[in-house]
Scaffold this motif. Structure first.
Motif, PDB file in Angstrom:
ATOM      1  N   MET A  33      -7.647  -7.224  -2.482  1.00 48.71           N
ATOM      2  CA  MET A  33      -8.649  -6.247  -2.130  1.00 48.71           C
ATOM      3  C   MET A  33      -8.746  -5.217  -3.243  1.00 48.71           C
ATOM      4  O   MET A  33      -7.754  -4.666  -3.689  1.00 48.71           O
ATOM      5  N   ASN A  37      -1.877  -1.283  -6.701  1.00 45.07           N
ATOM      6  CA  ASN A  37      -3.238  -1.795  -6.530  1.00 45.07           C
ATOM      7  C   ASN A  37      -4.133  -1.075  -7.545  1.00 45.07           C
ATOM      8  O   ASN A  37      -3.877   0.072  -7.898  1.00 45.07           O
ATOM      9  N   GLU A  45      -3.509  -0.414   4.976  1.00 46.78           N
ATOM     10  CA  GLU A  45      -2.803  -1.676   5.167  1.00 46.78           C
ATOM     11  C   GLU A  45      -3.582  -2.618   6.083  1.00 46.78           C
ATOM     12  O   GLU A  45      -3.706  -3.820   5.802  1.00 46.78           O
ATOM     13  N   GLU A  96      -6.792  -2.660   6.570  1.00 47.35           N
ATOM     14  CA  GLU A  96      -7.970  -3.139   5.833  1.00 47.35           C
ATOM     15  C   GLU A  96      -7.571  -4.220   4.826  1.00 47.35           C
ATOM     16  O   GLU A  96      -8.308  -5.182   4.622  1.00 47.35           O
ATOM     17  N   MET A  97      -6.403  -4.090   4.218  1.00 47.75           N
ATOM     18  CA  MET A  97      -5.928  -5.110   3.280  1.00 47.75           C
ATOM     19  C   MET A  97      -5.708  -6.437   4.002  1.00 47.75           C
ATOM     20  O   MET A  97      -5.988  -7.494   3.450  1.00 47.75           O
ATOM     21  N   GLN A  98      -5.204  -6.378   5.228  1.00 46.74           N
ATOM     22  CA  GLN A  98      -4.915  -7.597   5.979  1.00 46.74           C
ATOM     23  C   GLN A  98      -6.156  -8.172   6.645  1.00 46.74           C
ATOM     24  O   GLN A  98      -6.380  -9.372   6.621  1.00 46.74           O
ATOM     25  N   GLU A  99      -6.956  -7.316   7.253  1.00 44.00           N
ATOM     26  CA  GLU A  99      -8.120  -7.772   8.010  1.00 44.00           C
ATOM     27  C   GLU A  99      -9.355  -7.989   7.141  1.00 44.00           C
ATOM     28  O   GLU A  99     -10.221  -8.778   7.482  1.00 44.00           O
ATOM     29  N   PHE A 134      -9.828  -9.258   4.144  1.00 44.09           N
ATOM     30  CA  PHE A 134      -9.609 -10.148   3.011  1.00 44.09           C
ATOM     31  C   PHE A 134     -10.940 -10.518   2.354  1.00 44.09           C
ATOM     32  O   PHE A 134     -11.879 -10.926   3.013  1.00 44.09           O
ATOM     33  N   GLY A 135     -11.002 -10.352   1.048  1.00 45.37           N
ATOM     34  CA  GLY A 135     -12.180 -10.752   0.297  1.00 45.37           C
ATOM     35  C   GLY A 135     -13.245  -9.685   0.167  1.00 45.37           C
ATOM     36  O   GLY A 135     -14.263  -9.891  -0.478  1.00 45.37           O
ATOM     37  N   ARG A 136     -13.011  -8.517   0.779  1.00 40.16           N
ATOM     38  CA  ARG A 136     -14.002  -7.461   0.617  1.00 40.16           C
ATOM     39  C   ARG A 136     -13.336  -6.244  -0.022  1.00 40.16           C
ATOM     40  O   ARG A 136     -12.116  -6.105  -0.012  1.00 40.16           O
ATOM     41  N   ASN A 137     -14.161  -5.393  -0.560  1.00 41.44           N
ATOM     42  CA  ASN A 137     -13.676  -4.184  -1.208  1.00 41.44           C
ATOM     43  C   ASN A 137     -13.578  -3.047  -0.198  1.00 41.44           C
ATOM     44  O   ASN A 137     -14.375  -2.975   0.733  1.00 41.44           O
TER      45      ASN A 137
END
Length: 160
Positions: free
Chosen positions: A1, A31, A93, A95-98, A100-103
């Motif tokens: 991410m 990150n 955290e 947002e990093m897990q849920e 995935f693939g978006r900024n």
């Protein structure tokens, strides 16, 4: 991410730049954060409400032009929700897990605030305080809180 910060205006003050650069350097182990600056509208102090809305609309168009459809957008707004640093770390955290693939994109408006279009595009409205801060200072605070969030996420010590 990827984490992006879209902010209106350039930072001219060396002390703000130095603080931001320091936190960006510290973030390298966690990150990447990309900072995207969009031009601010030149506006005299004594604008009417209508003129202020026009300024915000022009800045808002520039902001929205930097946001992708898939981005999860967090706008910094006085009327947004407040959270402590631990909850903010949990938010990142999650947002990093849920997400995935978006900024994860944070948006800081100009001195007149954000346009209603940017606020409506926002997925989450975040407030650091009911107080008003210079938008340049908010960039420092935001980068520091993101860094602190990653320290918390990774179980590293942080100042409480």
């Amino acid at each position: 991410m990827d984490i992006k910060i879209i902010s209106v205006g350039k930072i001219k003050e060396k002390f703000y730049k130095a603080a931001i650069d320091e936190y960006l350097k510290r973030m390298q182990g966690y990150n990447k954060i990309e900072i995207i600056e969009v031009a601010d509208e030149q506006a005299p102090e004594n604008l009417s409400e209508k003129e202020i809305e026009q300024v915000k609309a022009k800045e808002g168009e520039r902001i929205l032009g930097k946001i992708e459809d898939s981005d999860y957008v967090v706008s910094l707004e006085i009327e947004g929700k407040q959270m402590d640093s631990i909850k903010f770390a949990d938010f990142i955290e999650n947002e990093m897990q849920e997400g995935f693939g978006r900024n994860l994109v944070f948006v800081i408006g100009g001195s007149n605030g954000l346009s209603k279009e940017v606020s409506q595009r926002s997925n989450y409205k975040l407030s650091f305080s009911k107080m008003t801060f210079p938008h340049q200072l908010m960039r420092v605070v935001l980068v520091e809180q993101i860094y602190r969030g990653f320290r918390i996420i990774n179980g590293h010590p942080y100042h409480k």
